[in-house]
Design an enzyme around this catalytic site. Sequence first.
Site, PDB file in Angstrom:
ATOM      1  N   ASN A  79      72.707  12.086 -15.572  1.00 19.52           N
ATOM      2  CA  ASN A  79      72.944  10.975 -16.490  1.00 19.52           C
ATOM      3  C   ASN A  79      71.786  10.808 -17.466  1.00 19.52           C
ATOM      4  O   ASN A  79      70.625  11.050 -17.130  1.00 19.52           O
ATOM      5  CB  ASN A  79      73.155   9.674 -15.706  1.00 19.52           C
ATOM      6  CG  ASN A  79      74.435   9.716 -14.907  1.00 19.52           C
ATOM      7  OD1 ASN A  79      75.262  10.598 -15.124  1.00 19.52           O
ATOM      8  ND2 ASN A  79      74.600   8.789 -13.987  1.00 19.52           N
ATOM      9  N   HIS A 123      69.477  16.199 -18.084  1.00 19.36           N
ATOM     10  CA  HIS A 123      70.113  16.326 -19.408  1.00 19.36           C
ATOM     11  C   HIS A 123      69.522  15.405 -20.452  1.00 19.36           C
ATOM     12  O   HIS A 123      70.183  15.091 -21.438  1.00 19.36           O
ATOM     13  CB  HIS A 123      71.629  16.096 -19.271  1.00 19.36           C
ATOM     14  CG  HIS A 123      72.301  17.122 -18.424  1.00 19.36           C
ATOM     15  ND1 HIS A 123      73.496  16.925 -17.772  1.00 19.36           N
ATOM     16  CD2 HIS A 123      71.925  18.400 -18.108  1.00 19.36           C
ATOM     17  CE1 HIS A 123      73.823  18.015 -17.094  1.00 19.36           C
ATOM     18  NE2 HIS A 123      72.887  18.915 -17.274  1.00 19.36           N
TER      19      HIS A 123
END
Length: 232
Positions: free
Chosen positions: A87, A104
Site C-alpha cells: 500500500n 510500492h
Amino acid sequence: MEKVVVLTGAGISAESGISTFRDSNGLWEQYPVEEVASIDGWHRNPQLVQSFYNERRKKMMEASPNEGHRQLVRLEQYYDVSIITQNVDNLHERAGSKNIIHLHGELTKACSERNSNYVVDIDGWEIKHGTLAPDGSLLRPFIVWFGEAVPMIEPAIDLCEQADYFVVVGTSLNVYPAAGLINYVPPAAKCYLVDPKEVHVARKITTVAEKAGTGLKKVVDELIALANAEKE
Ligand code: NAD
C-alpha cells in the site's frame, strides 16, 4: 522474541474506505491503469497522473486506520513484527506500527522525475502540476509504477527469510515481485492468509476467509496465545 512478518495489500485499507484496485468498484474500473500507474502514462499526461495521486492523497488524509491495522500493532507486545506493505497509504504508520517497508512507494512523498533517490515530504494533499524538485526536474509522486524497479524488495526478502510466522492480508497476490515473497519464507514458518475471497498460494497456509478487521483479530489472538504458552 520470535519474528512475525506481515505482507499487506489494498484489502487491509478497504474498511477505512480506501478503494482496492481489482474488486468491483475498484480504482482500475474508473482509471485505466496504463494511464495512471506507468511511466509511459506519466510521460503522456503528467497532469492526469498528478491529479490522480492528489486525489488518492486527499482520500488517505480523510481516512483513519481500522481494526485490521490496529490488530497488527497489538501483536508488537509479543513479537518482533515487521510489515511489508504494497500500500502507498500511511495507515499502518498512523495506527502505530513501528517497522514498515513500503514496496510500492508512499503517497506522502514526492521525488524528482530524473532521480527517484531525490525524495521530499509533501505538505498537504496536493502536488501542483509543474512544481520542480530541488534538482530542477519535475516533481512526481513517489510511487513505484508498473515496469519500474522495486528497490525495497531486497530488504523485504531478507525479512521473509527470517520469519517464524508469516501473515498475508488483503492482497490478490497478482503483483510481482511482492507476490513471490512467500517463497522466501522458511518451510518451518507457520503461514496465515486473511482475505474474504479465495487467493491462490502455493504452500500450506491457514486461511481465514474474512475481512481484515475480524480475520486479523482471530490470527492475532492465536499468535498471542502461542506466545503466552511459550512463556509458561
Ligand atoms: P488488489 O486490489 O489486487 O487485491 C485486494 C485484495 O483485498 C483482494 O484479494 C480482496 O479480496 C481483498 N479484500 C477486499 N476487501 C478486503 C477486506 N475488507 N479485508 C481483507 N481483504 C480484503 O490489491 P493488491 O494485491 O494490494 O495489489 C494492488 C496494487 O495496488 C498494490 O500494489 C498497491 O500498491 C496498489 N494499491 C494501494 C492502495 C492503498 O495504498 N491503500 C489501494 C489500491 C491499490
